[in-house]
Design a protein around this motif. Structure first.
Motif, PDB file in Angstrom:
ATOM      1  N   ALA A 206       0.836  -1.208   0.000  1.00 28.73           N
ATOM      2  CA  ALA A 206       0.000   0.000   0.000  1.00 28.73           C
ATOM      3  C   ALA A 206       0.866   1.252   0.000  1.00 28.73           C
ATOM      4  O   ALA A 206       0.568   2.244  -0.685  1.00 28.73           O
ATOM      5  CB  ALA A 206      -0.933  -0.005   1.218  1.00 28.73           C
ATOM      6  N   ALA A 207       1.948   1.220   0.771  1.00 20.84           N
ATOM      7  CA  ALA A 207       2.841   2.383   0.822  1.00 20.84           C
ATOM      8  C   ALA A 207       3.508   2.625  -0.529  1.00 20.84           C
ATOM      9  O   ALA A 207       3.688   3.773  -0.950  1.00 20.84           O
ATOM     10  CB  ALA A 207       3.897   2.176   1.904  1.00 20.84           C
ATOM     11  N   GLU A 208       3.880   1.556  -1.218  1.00 20.73           N
ATOM     12  CA  GLU A 208       4.501   1.712  -2.539  1.00 20.73           C
ATOM     13  C   GLU A 208       3.528   2.348  -3.523  1.00 20.73           C
ATOM     14  O   GLU A 208       3.920   3.166  -4.363  1.00 20.73           O
ATOM     15  CB  GLU A 208       4.995   0.361  -3.044  1.00 20.73           C
ATOM     16  N   LEU A 209       2.244   1.978  -3.415  1.00 22.10           N
ATOM     17  CA  LEU A 209       1.245   2.627  -4.261  1.00 22.10           C
ATOM     18  C   LEU A 209       1.076   4.089  -3.860  1.00 22.10           C
ATOM     19  O   LEU A 209       0.894   4.960  -4.717  1.00 22.10           O
ATOM     20  CB  LEU A 209      -0.096   1.889  -4.159  1.00 22.10           C
ATOM     21  N   GLY A 210       1.138   4.352  -2.560  1.00 27.85           N
ATOM     22  CA  GLY A 210       1.074   5.734  -2.103  1.00 27.85           C
ATOM     23  C   GLY A 210       2.220   6.565  -2.651  1.00 27.85           C
ATOM     24  O   GLY A 210       2.054   7.732  -2.994  1.00 27.85           O
ATOM     25  N   TYR A 211       3.390   5.938  -2.755  1.00 32.98           N
ATOM     26  CA  TYR A 211       4.546   6.626  -3.351  1.00 32.98           C
ATOM     27  C   TYR A 211       4.262   6.959  -4.812  1.00 32.98           C
ATOM     28  O   TYR A 211       4.553   8.070  -5.278  1.00 32.98           O
ATOM     29  CB  TYR A 211       5.789   5.757  -3.224  1.00 32.98           C
ATOM     30  N   GLN A 212       3.691   5.992  -5.556  1.00 37.65           N
ATOM     31  CA  GLN A 212       3.365   6.250  -6.953  1.00 37.65           C
ATOM     32  C   GLN A 212       2.443   7.456  -7.097  1.00 37.65           C
ATOM     33  O   GLN A 212       2.511   8.209  -8.063  1.00 37.65           O
ATOM     34  CB  GLN A 212       2.693   5.027  -7.580  1.00 37.65           C
ATOM     35  N   LEU A 213       1.544   7.616  -6.105  1.00 34.58           N
ATOM     36  CA  LEU A 213       0.565   8.705  -6.153  1.00 34.58           C
ATOM     37  C   LEU A 213       1.115  10.010  -5.590  1.00 34.58           C
ATOM     38  O   LEU A 213       0.447  11.037  -5.625  1.00 34.58           O
ATOM     39  CB  LEU A 213      -0.692   8.307  -5.364  1.00 34.58           C
TER      40      LEU A 213
ATOM     41  N   GLN B 122       0.544   9.501   3.605  1.00 35.77           N
ATOM     42  CA  GLN B 122       0.132   8.104   3.666  1.00 35.77           C
ATOM     43  C   GLN B 122       1.340   7.189   3.818  1.00 35.77           C
ATOM     44  O   GLN B 122       1.321   6.253   4.630  1.00 35.77           O
ATOM     45  CB  GLN B 122      -0.648   7.740   2.389  1.00 35.77           C
ATOM     46  N   VAL B 123       2.390   7.455   3.064  1.00 30.09           N
ATOM     47  CA  VAL B 123       3.580   6.605   3.135  1.00 30.09           C
ATOM     48  C   VAL B 123       4.228   6.710   4.514  1.00 30.09           C
ATOM     49  O   VAL B 123       4.619   5.704   5.114  1.00 30.09           O
ATOM     50  CB  VAL B 123       4.579   6.987   2.027  1.00 30.09           C
ATOM     51  N   GLU B 124       4.332   7.920   5.032  1.00 35.86           N
ATOM     52  CA  GLU B 124       4.942   8.099   6.346  1.00 35.86           C
ATOM     53  C   GLU B 124       4.132   7.390   7.430  1.00 35.86           C
ATOM     54  O   GLU B 124       4.690   6.793   8.349  1.00 35.86           O
ATOM     55  CB  GLU B 124       5.064   9.595   6.660  1.00 35.86           C
ATOM     56  N   GLN B 125       2.814   7.450   7.328  1.00 34.49           N
ATOM     57  CA  GLN B 125       1.954   6.798   8.314  1.00 34.49           C
ATOM     58  C   GLN B 125       2.147   5.277   8.286  1.00 34.49           C
ATOM     59  O   GLN B 125       2.267   4.628   9.332  1.00 34.49           O
ATOM     60  CB  GLN B 125       0.491   7.150   8.040  1.00 34.49           C
ATOM     61  N   ILE B 126       2.201   4.706   7.099  1.00 32.85           N
ATOM     62  CA  ILE B 126       2.387   3.260   6.982  1.00 32.85           C
ATOM     63  C   ILE B 126       3.781   2.862   7.450  1.00 32.85           C
ATOM     64  O   ILE B 126       3.960   1.848   8.140  1.00 32.85           O
ATOM     65  CB  ILE B 126       2.130   2.798   5.531  1.00 32.85           C
TER      66      ILE B 126
ATOM     67  N   GLU C 117      12.347   4.803   2.663  1.00 30.39           N
ATOM     68  CA  GLU C 117      12.869   5.909   3.451  1.00 30.39           C
ATOM     69  C   GLU C 117      13.358   7.028   2.513  1.00 30.39           C
ATOM     70  O   GLU C 117      14.214   6.831   1.678  1.00 30.39           O
ATOM     71  CB  GLU C 117      14.042   5.445   4.338  1.00 30.39           C
ATOM     72  N   GLY C 118      12.783   8.191   2.699  1.00 24.76           N
ATOM     73  CA  GLY C 118      13.226   9.349   1.917  1.00 24.76           C
ATOM     74  C   GLY C 118      12.834   9.314   0.460  1.00 24.76           C
ATOM     75  O   GLY C 118      13.255  10.169  -0.309  1.00 24.76           O
ATOM     76  N   VAL C 119      12.012   8.341   0.048  1.00 18.41           N
ATOM     77  CA  VAL C 119      11.732   8.175  -1.368  1.00 18.41           C
ATOM     78  C   VAL C 119      10.985   9.381  -1.939  1.00 18.41           C
ATOM     79  O   VAL C 119      11.054   9.662  -3.122  1.00 18.41           O
ATOM     80  CB  VAL C 119      10.940   6.869  -1.597  1.00 18.41           C
TER      81      VAL C 119
END
Length: 953
Positions: free
Chosen positions: A452-459, A464-468, A489-491
């Motif tokens: 889910a976090a990787e998809l959040g990164y795409q978006l 969202q990524v930090e929360q996950i 991290e830091g992405v």
């Protein structure tokens, strides 16, 4: 429910009686009107004259400009009522009205709200270009395509709306936008940004925080407050004339001008089913309103309550589905008649087979009132009824269990994959988070959260990524998932988090992946580590560690990932090797745009700018064809800087589009990168006396993400330095440029300093800092090594010439003009300008004129107006007069207009141009309509000649 409201004007003699419910067959509890108070539609909302005037004004002006406007306010403040008035006014003007209403129970259902808007138009989908049609139908699971790009879906939506607008103006009403699913919001935001030239108005309503659209400029928002005291009293007296004075005052005080509260508090109190306690003073407005609505449902019989229970948790709008599920819940047959009391009490609304909860607070009140077990049974009943809709069914099954369940978690994960293939990335992430919550195995839970976090990164969703990440940290992780977490991290700073400890952690993870034979993960981690050291240098030892770790991975020596790692980490040290291996690759990387992109990065970072432009042009074309706007923005931004370093100053080629796309896709660092490029191009072309707004914006981004500051700030300083040089402000230029060369300065960048050297040398010569600049030159020669790339050679050759003593200068100027810069007009012109100026200072004025004329002509040809004027000033100092700058008609065009004109000149149709630039074909047509007179032409077949003309017209 979506529908087209007919645009026949209302009966001008009609008088609308006071109603809190009725609107053309729709229940609308937030609507309040008084008899015989007229506006253009024969009615008026109390206390909303200014808001109505503004809304009607936007509708009246749709012939000159489209717009996206929004109403923000607390529940019940009258957002929907104002929207309803706008609908009536639009109908009187002949608009076609498309509507959608968000629902809390539908937020997980991808493209649900978009389907509401487009349902009346889907029969026209066959008229769309094939890629757009397939993408649109696939997002609704109506086509054969199994995987689509969301931006083609968005473009299809835009095309359908603007085609409709060609026949009749269009009003798109989006009620309760905050409850709409994210893929729909993304699609509608895409449209809202592109309707300025169309006969389309988008009208949204939403609660105030957070704003549904990430970009605050997408919609022009108006904050609604409660109506004034006199209007509130008039509304209450008309609706509840029998209230006692004490109770009337209490209602007015508690409602605080909220129209729905005024109506509902009075209704509840008059019914006798609602008692007002002292505790209500401490409850928020929303809670008090929910209690008032809940009071309506408490006395209804069990059959009606079963229907309401199912409706409150349903994610659809089909009456038949609700009745079927309610029948399971109730345990006895139910028909439409059984639901009638729910409609009569204003809790549900229905048109045909489509229903809605009358107001979001009704649904909230019903859900708050139902016991958890009842809610779970309702979800279970819906799951059974929706067996033909697997994704919806599994979501309801997931909501019907109270504990963890791997089978359902796996089904949710599969549904997330389906959503992702349909382009609904945001919904897929939500489904994965739900699957994680149901996972019995902590390791599977963590893996699903990371997905889910990787998809959040795409978006581009940092929060969202930090929360996950915070949730996953400390959980039991499989080895590969630990590496995935490290990569995240830091992405969001595209690898700008350059703290040595974090970079070393990535390298350690990569070594573990290498030992485990996971080549793909190892290279992904090392590319991430290398990106970090480009943005901020963590020191030579750690940069070399990255290179050593990359050599341990079992990949070919010319693997594009490996070359990118080398170039990002040790640009100077590995430069010759990288350049030699880049030469083995064809410009299109063998038809692999993903590899071409990496090769372009490798070429850029080593200063091989010609190859960088060639390699990056392949992914630009492919990403554009695929509609992958986020990656396209990155590729364009890097290509823009490669073009700048080659001396091509044309924002229309890459920089302007990179900036617009990066803004739209929420990539602040790439947007800042492109902003600096646009500002630099502007400085070369026309100059500017004060600090450029785009540079200030980019600098703000850099300082907000300090680990990314060095690369961005180096670009800011270069842009400012070049602009100051063009204006002959050499002292200021030297001050700006010097920062790039000072290791303690935030703007220091070890590779960019070499490429900026020639400009620093220019400023140094005119400020008497020869010795200091020669010391810097010697340092740069040591850094660049014995086999530097073209970018470094140009800078070194130029600097050696302008900083040379009288005895050796002439030969070095010849080398600078005929060496690496010989095929690059900008760089050769700079060398000729410097040489001609040197000759003049040596009292060889007549000899200097040839070089100065050549420089002036070249600067003018490349659009460097300020530098052409510099060359002319030098010529005037030799006694030569009479030059008048010429202009190209294309200079009258904006960068986007230039793009459109060039594509049209190549023979592309308006639809083809629109698909390339993510615009509607009608917008392209409008641009061309404005372009032709600017170029002094009347047809497309004249475009090519007009764009090349420099006739001074």
């Amino acid at each position: 429910m979506a529908h087209i409201i007919p645009h026949a004007p209302p009966d001008p003699g009609a008088v609308t009686a006071l109603s809190a419910r009725t609107l053309g067959g729709h229940a609308a509890p937030g609507r309040w009107m008084l008899d015989a108070v007229s506006t253009t539609s024969g009615r008026r909302l109390l206390g909303r004259d200014d808001e109505l005037r503004s809304l009607f004004g936007h509708l009246d002006e749709v012939g000159t400009r489209g717009c996206a406007i929004g109403l923000l306010g607390e529940p019940g403040v009258g957002k929907s009522a104002l929207q309803a008035e706008a609908v009536q006014h639009a109908r009187s003007l002949g608009f076609t009205v498309l509507t959608a209403r968000g629902s809390q129970s539908e937020t997980h259902l991808p493209f649900a709200s978009l389907h509401q808007v487009l349902r009346p138009l889907l029969h026209r989908a066959d008229r769309l270009p094939a890629m757009q049609r397939d993408a649109l139908l696939a997002c609704f699971a109506m086509g054969e395509s199994v995987e689509v790009n969301p931006f083609f879906t968005f473009l299809a939506v835009l095309e359908l709306l603007v085609d409709l607008a060609a026949r009749t103006p269009v009003l798109v009403c989006l009620d309760d936008l905050h409850w709409m699913d994210q893929p729909s919001i993304d699609a509608l935001a895409f449209v809202a940004r592109r309707i300025t030239g169309e006969r389309v108005v988008v009208l949204c309503t939403s609660r105030p925080a957070p704003l549904p659209f990430a970009d605050a400029h997408t919609v022009e928002w108006t904050q609604l407050r409660g109506i004034d005291e006199a209007s509130a009293a008039a509304l209450l007296d008309a609706r509840a004339p029998r209230l006692t004075p004490a109770m009337r005052d209490r209602v007015l005080a508690q409602a605080r001008g909220n129209p729905l509260a005024l109506v509902e508090f009075a209704t509840a109190l008059e019914s006798g089913r609602y008692t007002w306690t002292e505790l209500d003073d401490d409850l928020p407005m929303t809670t008090r309103l929910e209690r008032a609505f809940a009071a309506r449902a408490e006395h209804l019989d069990p059959a009606v309550r079963a229907i309401l229970t199912v409706a409150a948790v349903d994610d659809g709008d089909d009456v038949g589905d609700v009745l079927a599920a309610a029948q399971i819940l109730h345990g006895a047959p139910l028909d439409r008649a059984a639901a009638q009391p729910a409609f009569e009490h204003g809790l549900l609304t229905v048109v045909g087979e489509r229903y809605h909860i009358a107001h979001p607070l009704v649904g909230s009140a019903l859900r708050q009132a139902m016991p958890p077990a009842t809610r779970q049974r309702a979800h279970e009943a819906l799951a059974r009824v929706l067996a033909a809709h697997p994704d919806r069914a599994v979501w309801h099954r997931a909501s019907s269990v109270s504990g963890r369940d791997e089978r359902i978690a796996a089904e949710l994960e599969q549904a997330a994959g389906n959503a992702q293939r349909r382009g609904a990335i945001a919904s897929a992430a939500a489904w994965l988070e739900r699957a994680a919550a149901l996972s019995p195995d902590p390791r599977s839970q963590a893996a699903r959260l990371l997905s889910a976090a990787e998809l959040g990164y795409q978006l581009g969703r940092f929060g969202q990524v930090e929360q996950i990440k915070a949730q996953v940290t400390g959980m039991t992780l499989r080895p590969r998932d630990r590496s995935r977490l490290a990569w995240l991290e830091g992405v969001f700073h595209d690898g700008s988090t350059g703290e040595p400890a974090e970079v070393r952690h990535l390298v350690d993870m990569a070594r573990q992946a290498t030992e485990g034979q996971d080549v793909e993960l190892a290279m992904q981690l090392l590319v991430g580590a290398a990106r970090r050291v480009w943005w901020r240098d963590p020191g030579a030892p750690l940069r070399h560690e990255i290179v050593l770790a990359a050599r341990q991975v079992d990949v070919p020596g010319d693997d594009p990932r490996l070359l990118a790692i080398y170039a990002l980490s040790e640009s100077h040290e590995q430069g010759p090797l990288v350049i030699e291996r880049l030469a083995r690759w064809p410009a299109d990387a063998g038809g692999r745009p993903d590899l071409a992109g990496l090769l372009g990065i490798a070429a850029f970072c080593t200063g091989d700018f010609r190859r960088a432009v060639a390699f990056l042009s392949t992914p630009v074309q492919e990403l554009r064809a695929q509609g992958r706007m986020s990656l396209l923005a990155e590729a364009l931004a890097i290509r823009a800087w490669a073009e700048i370093y080659l001396g091509t100053f044309d924002a229309a080629r890459s920089a302007d589009e990179a900036m617009r796309l990066a803004d739209e896709t929420g990539q602040s660092l790439w947007a800042a990168t492109a902003r600096i490029a646009v500002a630099l191009i502007d400085g070369v072309g026309t100059g500017w006396d004060t600090r450029h707004d785009l540079l200030s914006e980019a600098q703000h981004v850099a300082l907000r993400t300090p680990n990314a500051a060095s690369s961005l700030l180096a670009g800011v300083q270069l842009a400012r330095g070049i602009a100051e040089l063009g204006a002959n402000r050499h002292e200021q230029a030297y001050s700006e440029l010097r920062r790039v060369f000072q290791p303690a300065d935030p703007a220091f960048q070890r590779m960019q300093q070499v490429w900026a050297l020639g400009y620093l040398a220019d400023a140094a010569v005119h400020t008497g800092r020869h010795a200091e600049a020669r010391s810097t030159l010697a340092a740069m020669e040591r850094i660049a090594g014995t086999s530097p790339a073209t970018g470094s050679i140009i800078a070194l050759e130029y600097s050696r010439a302008v900083l040379a003593d009288a005895a050796s200068a002439e030969e070095l100027f010849r080398t600078a003009m005929d060496g690496a810069s010989s095929g690059l007009p900008w760089h050769r012109a700079r060398a000729e300008l410097a040489y001609g100026s040197w000759l003049r200072r040596q009292r060889r004025a007549v000899e200097s004129r040839e070089s100065l004329r050549a420089a002036r002509a070249a600067f003018e040809a490349v659009g460097a107006r300020t530098w052409a004027q510099r060359a002319d000033q030098e010529l005037r100092a030799t006694g030569e007069r009479g030059w008048r700058p010429t202009s190209s008609p294309r200079e009258r065009l904006s960068p986007q207009e230039t793009q459109i004109a060039e594509l049209a000149a190549q023979g592309l149709s308006n639809r083809e141009i629109g698909q390339r630039l993510f615009l509607s074909h009608r917008t392209v047509s409008t641009h061309l309509y404005r372009i032709f007179p600017k170029l002094g032409i009347v047809s497309r077949n004249q475009l090519a000649d007009a764009l090349q003309s420099r006739d001074g017209a």
